[in-house]
Each structure stands twice: as structure tokens, then as C-alpha cells.
Design an enzyme around this catalytic site. Structure first.
Site, PDB file in Angstrom:
ATOM      1  N   ARG A  40       0.819  -1.212   0.000  1.00 22.26           N
ATOM      2  CA  ARG A  40       0.000   0.000   0.000  1.00 22.26           C
ATOM      3  C   ARG A  40       0.858   1.270   0.000  1.00 22.26           C
ATOM      4  NH1 ARG A  40      -3.373   3.257   3.918  1.00 22.26           N
ATOM      5  NH2 ARG A  40      -5.359   3.677   2.871  1.00 22.26           N
ATOM      6  N   ALA A  72      -6.917   7.461  -0.531  1.00 21.47           N
ATOM      7  CA  ALA A  72      -6.810   6.019  -0.320  1.00 21.47           C
ATOM      8  C   ALA A  72      -7.675   5.689   0.882  1.00 21.47           C
ATOM      9  CB  ALA A  72      -5.351   5.629  -0.071  1.00 21.47           C
ATOM     10  N   SER A  73      -8.690   4.881   0.681  1.00 21.01           N
ATOM     11  CA  SER A  73      -9.685   4.632   1.726  1.00 21.01           C
ATOM     12  C   SER A  73      -9.078   3.922   2.928  1.00 21.01           C
ATOM     13  CB  SER A  73     -10.835   3.801   1.161  1.00 21.01           C
ATOM     14  OG  SER A  73     -11.464   4.467   0.096  1.00 21.01           O
ATOM     15  N   THR A  74      -9.758   4.038   4.052  1.00 23.70           N
ATOM     16  CA  THR A  74      -9.348   3.357   5.271  1.00 23.70           C
ATOM     17  C   THR A  74      -9.213   1.859   5.003  1.00 23.70           C
ATOM     18  OG1 THR A  74     -10.602   4.993   6.535  1.00 23.70           O
ATOM     19  CG2 THR A  74      -9.953   2.989   7.691  1.00 23.70           C
ATOM     20  N   PHE A 217     -17.442   8.083   1.953  1.00 19.69           N
ATOM     21  CA  PHE A 217     -16.567   8.235   0.796  1.00 19.69           C
ATOM     22  C   PHE A 217     -16.683   9.628   0.201  1.00 19.69           C
ATOM     23  CE2 PHE A 217     -16.261   3.689   0.983  1.00 19.69           C
ATOM     24  CZ  PHE A 217     -15.118   3.349   0.262  1.00 19.69           C
TER      25      PHE A 217
END
Length: 402
Positions: A40, A72-74, A217
Site C-alpha cells: 500500500r 486512499a480509503s481506510t 466516501f
């Protein structure tokens, strides 16, 4: 005893996945393995390795006013949505919202060498960044395209799976036509002021929910179905509601000046107990359900004190409102084991009734805290059968039943 602090990207990645596996929604072993494999930190090069593997989103692009445009999402939300998607090797997958490219790399890992992944985004700068990161990490075979996600990518359709990684208010027609029968669509869908990651299965002329999970989001560009407005003269308290609801903030001006009515349910929660299921249940039972947000000034003055200041459910009817509230701590609580009693505060002529109705749904939720409603989506021209509560979107219609 090992006191070594995890500091390498590999150690941090292992720790991240281990934490996710201990969480409320541990994903499948295949999803966990993909997250242990894909680096990541290579997709968020401007963040430290510690931030890349922390349990939070990483903002990668902002507007001039500071509003997040891409992130970048959790990781825990990424894992939940991939688990909902239930990808099989060899499948064809479409991602709406390329972001950093990290999620597309995970999708490619899960589909394997015989699968095909397409990721699209409306912003060419974002797709260029995703393309660069995917190439650098060995995922050059992922197809990346700069285009409006609402149109999907017809050239590579049909898809076995579609995943949407931007906040959606509606289900555009292209997603219906490009998803195979029996295929699965996972998206952060917004209705009545809250957002749930919904896993739909495409069956016949509709899509039926398989699971839901609370999330948040960056909203999708071009879907403007949510309305907002203030209900106090100073602009400290606002409502968020859907276009199909007959809610008029002008009719609620001054309503918070009415004598308030408190109603308490007798239901309590601990400091870490989730209670978002109450809001979800309200969307299936109360047509006036919306979101109320009070800033710190309103809370400090006692003008409006919702359970969660910036996002709590409310019920509106004509010139009256009731919103979700809690005692801090609950009456008669054990100081060593704090509990918080759930209830509602009502204002306006129908405030007491609405507060009682909200409390009734709190008690119903308490009877089975894991129960979820069934959400069924229909193309706009399809008329749902039965007496289910209906929510009208621009290109689709939803029914939600408990």
C-alpha cells in the site's frame, strides 16, 4: 519478551492486516492474503509508511477550499468491501473510482492471471497517478481509463463484479447493463443522510442486497440528489435530505425555539457499541428520516444536542422534528461501567409524537441489533410490487423492508 517496534513496510503491513482480522468485519482469507501482498505504501508515496498502514484514509488530492477530491480509503473499509464483493479467480471486474490504484491492485491479485480488471476515473490526473503506481508494482495488466464512472466501460463489459469506490447517490443505467446476471455490485450508497456499503446481486430486473456496512466516501461527481439547508437563523444547525422527500427547511425555521420534548427508550449502549443500525432501520420505517448536523456553537448553547453532533438521524414532518440523542452517561449508570441511554428530542407541534416514534425504533433495534433490512434496487421505469417503502432516485428506485 519482544519489544521490537514494527517499522519496515512489511512489518507495518502485517500489523495492519492482523488488526483488520480482529475487527468487527474480518474478511476472507483470500482478501487478507491480498492485503498482505500488495504494498500500500507504494500507492501513497507522499505519506510515511506508518501513515500508509495506519487505520485511516490518506488524502491524495484536494480542491482549493481544502475539500478532499481523492483518497486512499481506510484499510478496514477496503477489506470490508472486497469481502462483500466475493471475487473469484478468472472474473472480470470493473472499478469506478481509480483513486491511487491500490484497490485495483488488490482486485487484480484476487482475480488472478486469468481475470481482467478495469478501473476508471473522471479525473485524468488521478488515472495517470494510478497507472504509474500500478506499473511500478507489477500490475501493468490492469486497464486504466479516464472517463465518467457513471458510464462504466462498455468496451470491456460484461463484468462479473463492479465495485464503486466513490460515494454514490444513484445507480446509473450503465451499471445495470454492464453487470452480468448473477453478478455482484458493491457501492457506498447514500440515502436518507447516511451511507452504507451495499452488496447487491443482479437478479432479473432488479438488484437485491446481500449485506450492508456503514462507511463514508468522497462523493461522486454529477450525482446531486441530496439537499441541504439550515433550520436556525444563525446557520448552526443543518439538515440533509433526499430530493424525493417533501422537506422544506423554511417551514422549520425557529422550530428549535419550541419547548423541547425528551423521550428516552430505556435502551443503553457502552462507549464502543455501534448504533448505526438505528438509522438504517429508520430509513425502512419513517419516510421523514434525514440527517441533522449541529456545530459546536449550537451544542454549547444547548440549541441542538444530537447524539453525534455532525451526523445523527432525525425525523421531519411538516413543521416538526425529532432527532436522535443520548444521556451522557445513562441515568443510574455504574461509574465503573459507563452506559449511555438512547432517546430522542422533539420540537414543534408533532415533536412529542416523532420523538416517541424514534424511540420505538430504538427499542425494535435493541430486540435484534444485528438485523438488517433488505434493500432492492429497480431501474427507474420499473414499478416495485408490494407495499414496501419506496425511495425514488433519478435513475433508479429503492425499496427497503425490515
Amino acid at each position: 519478551m519482544n519489544n521490537t517496534v514494527a517499522s519496515s513496510p512489511e512489518q507495518l503491513r502485517t500489523r495492519m492486516v492482523d488488526k483488520i482480522m480482529r475487527g468487527a468485519w474480518p474478511p476472507s482469507a483470500r482478501v487478507a492474503e491480498a492485503m498482505r501482498t500488495v504494498p500500500r505504501h507504494e500507492f501513497v508515496p507522499h505519506a510515511s509508511a506508518e501513515d500508509a498502514y495506519d487505520d485511516r484514509s490518506v488524502i491524495t488530492k484536494t480542491a482549493p477550499d481544502g475539500t478532499a477530491l481523492s483518497c486512499a480509503s481506510t484499510p478496514i473499509i477496503v477489506a470490508m468491501m472486497l469481502d462483500q464483493l466475493d471475487i473469484r479467480p478468472g472474473q472480470r471486474v470493473l472499478e469506478i473510482g481509480a483513486g491511487t490504484g491500490y484497490n485495483a491492485a488488490l482486485l487484480a491479485n484476487l482475480t488472478g492471471p486469468s481475470g481482467h480488471v478495469t478501473t476508471v476515473d473522471i479525473d485524468p490526473e488521478i488515472t495517470a497517478g494510478a497507472r504509474k503506481a500500478l506499473d511500478a508494482t507489477g500490475y501493468g495488466h490492469v486497464h486504466v481509463a479516464a472517463r465518467d464512472g457513471a458510464l462504466g466501460d462498455k468496451e470491456h463489459a460484461p463484468y462479473d463484479r463492479i465495485i464503486v469506490t466513490v460515494g454514490a447517490w444513484d445507480l446509473p443505467a450503465a451499471w445495470w447493463s454492464q453487470l452480468s446476471q448473477g453478478g455482484r455490485l458493491v457501492l457506498p450508497l447514500r440515502w436518507r443522510g447516511q451511507t452504507q456499503s451495499v452488496a447487491f446481486t443482479h437478479r432479473g430486473d432488479n438488484m437485491i442486497s446481500e449485506s450492508m456496512g456503514l462507511c463514508g466516501f468522497v462523493p461522486m461527481i454529477g450525482q446531486e440528489g441530496e439537499r441541504t439547508g439550515y433550520i436556525d437563523d444563525s446557520g448552526h444547525v443543518s439538515l440533509y435530505w433526499d430530493a424525493d422527500q417533501p422537506i422544506e427547511p423554511a417551514r422549520l425555521q425557529g422550530v428549535l425555539g419550541y419547548r423541547k420534548t425528551e423521550a428516552w427508550s430505556g435502551v443503553t449502549v457502552g462507549p464502543l457499541d455501534p448504533f448505526d443500525g438505528i438509522w438504517l432501520r429508520l430509513t425502512a420505517t419513517e419516510s421523514g428520516t434525514c440527517r441533522i448536523a449541529a456545530d459546536q456553537t449550537a451544542i454549547d448553547r444547548g440549541l441542538c444536542t444530537p447524539a453525534v453532533g455532525v451526523r445523527s438521524p432525525a425525523i421531519v414532518r411538516d413543521k416538526s422534528i425529532a432527532y436522535f440523542a443520548l444521556h451522557r452517561p445513562a441515568r443510574h449508570a455504574d461509574p465503573g461501567n459507563p452506559r449511555f441511554e438512547l432517546g430522542a428530542i422533539g420540537h414543534g407541534p408533532a415533536g412529542p409524537e416523532l420523538a416517541d416514534r424514534l424511540c420505538a425504533q430504538i427499542r425494535a433495534w435493541d430486540n435484534d441489533r444485528t438485523a438488517q433490512p433488505t434493500l432492492t434496487a429497480y431501474p427507474d421505469k420499473t414499478t416495485p410490487s408490494g407495499g414496501s417503502y419506496s425511495i425514488q432516485k433519478q435513475e433508479s428506485r429503492l425499496t427497503i423492508t425490515m
